[in-house]
Design an enzyme around this catalytic site. Structure first.
Site, PDB file in Angstrom:
ATOM      1  N   GLY A 133       0.817  -1.218   0.000  1.00 65.92           N
ATOM      2  CA  GLY A 133       0.000   0.000   0.000  1.00 65.92           C
ATOM      3  C   GLY A 133       0.849   1.265   0.000  1.00 65.92           C
ATOM      4  O   GLY A 133       2.096   1.211   0.007  1.00 65.92           O
ATOM      5  N   VAL A 151       1.256   3.558   2.374  1.00 65.99           N
ATOM      6  CA  VAL A 151       2.080   3.697   3.582  1.00 65.99           C
ATOM      7  C   VAL A 151       3.116   2.578   3.651  1.00 65.99           C
ATOM      8  O   VAL A 151       4.280   2.814   4.000  1.00 65.99           O
ATOM      9  CB  VAL A 151       1.193   3.699   4.851  1.00 65.99           C
ATOM     10  N   ARG A 167      -4.297 -11.278  -2.316  1.00 68.14           N
ATOM     11  CA  ARG A 167      -4.173 -10.761  -3.689  1.00 68.14           C
ATOM     12  C   ARG A 167      -2.722 -10.510  -4.069  1.00 68.14           C
ATOM     13  O   ARG A 167      -2.352 -10.623  -5.230  1.00 68.14           O
ATOM     14  CB  ARG A 167      -4.932  -9.424  -3.823  1.00 68.14           C
ATOM     15  N   ARG A 213      -6.090   3.780  18.740  1.00 67.52           N
ATOM     16  CA  ARG A 213      -5.583   5.098  19.165  1.00 67.52           C
ATOM     17  C   ARG A 213      -6.198   5.602  20.465  1.00 67.52           C
ATOM     18  O   ARG A 213      -5.526   6.227  21.270  1.00 67.52           O
ATOM     19  CB  ARG A 213      -5.838   6.135  18.063  1.00 67.52           C
ATOM     20  N   CYS A 262      -2.873  11.275  10.537  1.00 72.69           N
ATOM     21  CA  CYS A 262      -1.890  12.112   9.820  1.00 72.69           C
ATOM     22  C   CYS A 262      -2.131  13.609  10.041  1.00 72.69           C
ATOM     23  O   CYS A 262      -1.188  14.383  10.246  1.00 72.69           O
ATOM     24  CB  CYS A 262      -1.890  11.775   8.333  1.00 72.69           C
ATOM     25  N   SER A 293      -3.304  11.168  -1.368  1.00 72.30           N
ATOM     26  CA  SER A 293      -2.477  10.104  -0.792  1.00 72.30           C
ATOM     27  C   SER A 293      -2.991   9.658   0.573  1.00 72.30           C
ATOM     28  O   SER A 293      -2.766   8.519   0.969  1.00 72.30           O
ATOM     29  CB  SER A 293      -1.031  10.579  -0.679  1.00 72.30           C
ATOM     30  N   LYS A 347     -11.117  12.972  15.114  1.00 67.44           N
ATOM     31  CA  LYS A 347      -9.791  12.426  15.459  1.00 67.44           C
ATOM     32  C   LYS A 347      -8.875  13.566  15.920  1.00 67.44           C
ATOM     33  O   LYS A 347      -8.138  13.426  16.904  1.00 67.44           O
ATOM     34  CB  LYS A 347      -9.173  11.727  14.241  1.00 67.44           C
ATOM     35  N   HIS A 358      -0.523  17.041   3.035  1.00 68.25           N
ATOM     36  CA  HIS A 358      -1.654  17.811   3.556  1.00 68.25           C
ATOM     37  C   HIS A 358      -1.221  19.236   3.917  1.00 68.25           C
ATOM     38  O   HIS A 358      -0.075  19.481   4.298  1.00 68.25           O
ATOM     39  CB  HIS A 358      -2.188  17.185   4.843  1.00 68.25           C
ATOM     40  N   GLN A 365       1.966  13.585   4.497  1.00 74.60           N
ATOM     41  CA  GLN A 365       1.274  12.747   5.480  1.00 74.60           C
ATOM     42  C   GLN A 365       1.527  11.270   5.275  1.00 74.60           C
ATOM     43  O   GLN A 365       1.270  10.485   6.184  1.00 74.60           O
ATOM     44  CB  GLN A 365      -0.216  13.079   5.541  1.00 74.60           C
TER      45      GLN A 365
END
Ligand SMILES: NC(=O)c1ccc[n+]([C@@H]2O[C@H](COP(=O)([O-])OP(=O)(O)OC[C@H]3O[C@@H](n4cnc5c(N)ncnc54)[C@H](OP(=O)(O)O)[C@@H]3O)[C@@H](O)[C@H]2O)c1
Length: 380
Positions: A53, A55, A80, A140, A175, A205, A259, A288, A363
Site C-alpha cells: 500500500g 504507507v 491478492r 488510538r 496524519c 495520498s 480524530k 496535507h 502525510q
C-alpha cells in the site's frame, strides 16, 4: 519541471514492475553502502503489514533512508498480493499473505493495512511477542495504548521495551493530527493552547494508493472532456474539493475531524484543550496543508513564535512575506520536516493571545511511515 512531473517520470521509468505505478520506490530507496549495513544479525526482526500500500511502500523507503537496523524483514499483504516480488536494499523478497502465524519470531511489526486488519491481527502479533506500531485508528483511543509523536510525547511509550519478550501495541496518530501538533506543540509548551481551530486541505495520498491513481485518471479524463471515473470517492475529485470522505457523525462532525479533537487531548494529556476542525479533501496528489488558529493562556508574539518554530525538531519555517513564499504541499512532498508559515498574530484577539499559522506536511511520510519508524527507533 515541477516535483510531481519528475517523480512520475521516475515512476514510469523503473522500479519493480509488480507494484502499482504510483508506488514504485523513490530514488531515495536505492541501496547504498550505508543502507546495506542495516542488515545485521544483532538487530530486530521486522514485519511490514500492508507492504504493497501507499504507507507500506513508504515504510520501506523510510527504513532504508534511515538505515534502520534489521536482521530480517517480512513483507505481508493480502492474498491478492501473495507471490509478488519486492526488491528492498538489493535483496528480493516475496510478499506473503498475512496469517496468524506470520508474527512468529517477529520483534517489531509495522502495521498499515486498515483498521479491521489491525483489530484482527494486532492482538495476535502482541501475543506472539511482537511490538506493533499501528498506523490505523483501531487502538488510538484505547487508554492502555500509547499514542505517540516522538517529538511531542515520547514519554508515553517509555515503559515498552524491546527484548523483554513481551509484545505491546503503540498507535501512530492520525496524519492530520501529527502534522498539526508538530507545529502547535512547541507553541503550546511556551504559552499553553486553550483553543485550536483547524481547517485542513487533505491530499489524495491520505486515502491510499488507489485514490492517488483515481485522481490522476480523473484529471486526464476531465481534460479530455470525458466523464470522470468515481470509484474511490462518490464525486468528481479532479478540479474540485469536498468535505472529507470520513463518515459524518450525529454531532455533524466527520470522523476525521473528531480524530483531531480527541487525539490532541490524549497526546497533550490535556482533557480541557478545546479543539474544533473542518477537514476538506483537495485535488493534491500528496501532502496535507492545514490552517491552524491558536488561542493561548499566556501572551506570545509572532516573533517569539517564529523563533520557537525555527528551533523545533522536525519543523522548518517557510515564512517569506516579501516574496509571498509560504509552505506548499509540493515543497514538502517526500520530505521529513513539517513546514510552517503565515505566522502572524490573530487580529481578532487582543494582547498577543492568538496566532494564525499555515502548516504543510507529507502525510504518508511524517503523517504515517516516518512517525512509525521513529517510534520503532525509540525501541532500539
Ligand atoms: N495514506 C496515508 O496517508 C495514511 C496516513 C496515516 C494512516 N494511514 C492508515 O494506514 C492504513 C493503510 O493506508 P494506505 O493509504 O497505505 O492504504 P492502501 O494504499 O490502500 O494500502 C492498503 C494495504 O493493506 C493491505 N491489505 C488490505 N487488505 C488486507 C488483508 N485482508 N490482509 C492483509 N493486508 C491487507 C493491502 O494489500 P493488497 O495490496 O494485497 O490489497 C495494502 O498493502 C490505513 O489504516 C490508513 O488509515 C494512512
Amino acid at each position: 519541471m515541477n516535483a510531481i512531473t519528475t517523480h512520475h517520470q521516475f515512476l514510469r521509468s523503473g522500479g519493480d514492475a509488480t507494484l502499482p505505478r504510483l508506488l514504485k520506490p523513490s530514488p531515495l530507496c536505492r541501496p547504498s553502502f550505508a543502507v546495506r549495513m542495516s542488515l545485521r544479525e544483532d538487530a530486530p526482526s521486522l514485519a511490514v503489514v500492508g507492504v504493497t500500500g501507499a504507507v507500506g511502500q513508504e515504510f520501506l523507503s523510510v527504513l532504508s533512508d534511515r538505515s534502520f537496523p534489521y536482521r530480517s524483514i517480512k513483507m505481508l499483504a493480502s492474498k491478492r498480493s501473495a507471490g509478488k516480488r519486492i526488491t528492498f536494499e538489493g535483496n528480493e523478497y516475496v510478499v506473503e499473505e498475512l496469517m496468524p502465524e506470520s508474527f512468529n519470531g517477529v520483534d517489531i511489526a509495522l502495521f498499515s493495512a486498515g483498521g479491521s486488519i489491525s483489530k484482527q491481527f494486532g492482538p495476535i502479533a502482541v501475543d506472539s511477542g511482537s511490538i506493533v506500531v499501528d498506523n490505523s485508528s483501531a487502538f488510538r483511543m484505547d487508554e492502555k495504548v500509547p499514542l505517540v509523536i516522538p517529538e511531542v510525547n515520547p514519554e508515553a511509550m517509555a515503559h515498552i521495551k524491546l527484548g523483554s519478550g513481551k509484545g505491546a501495541l503503540i498507535a501512530n496518530p492520525n496524519c492530520s493530527t501529527i502534522i498539526c501538533l508538530m507545529a502547535a506543540t512547541p507553541l503550546h509548551r511556551r504559552a499553553k493552547v486553550l483553543r485550536m481551530v483547524v481547517s485542513t486541505y487533505q491530499a489524495a495520498s491520505g486515502a491510499g494508493a488507489a485514490a492517488m491513481e483515481e485522481l490522476e485518471q480523473q484529471t486526464r479524463e476531465v481534460l479530455e472532456g470525458k466523464q470522470p471515473t468515481c470509484n474511490i470517492f462518490k464525486q468528481q475529485y479532479a478540479f474540485n474539493l469536498f468535505s472529507h470522505n470520513a463518515p459524518v457523525l450525529s454531532n455533524g462532525y466527520n470522523e476525521e475531524e473528531m480524530k483531531l479533537v480527541k487525539e490532541t487531548r490524549k497526546i497533550w494529556n490535556d482533557m480541557n484543550v478545546k479543539v474544533t476542525a473542518t477537514c476538506i479533501r483537495v485535488p493534491v496528489m500528496r501532502a496535507h496543508a492545514e490552517s491552524v488558529n491558536l488561542q493561548f493562556e499566556m501572551p506570545i508574539d509572532e516573533d517569539t513564535a517564529r523563533d520557537i518554530l525555527k528551533n523545533a525538531p522536525g519543523v522548518v519555517v517557510i515564512d517569506d512575506r516579501a516574496a509571498n513564499h509560504f509552505p506548499t504541499p509540493l515543497e514538502v512532498s517526500n520530505k521529513d520536516d513539517v513546514a510552517v508559515g503565515r505566522i502572524r498574530s490573530d487580529v481578532s484577539q487582543d494582547g498577543n493571545y492568538g496566532l494564525d499559522i499555515f502548516v504543510c506536511g507529507d502525510q504518508i511520510r511524517k503523517g504515517a511511515a516516518l512517525n512509525a519508524v521513529q517510534i520503532a527507533e525509540m525501541l532500539l
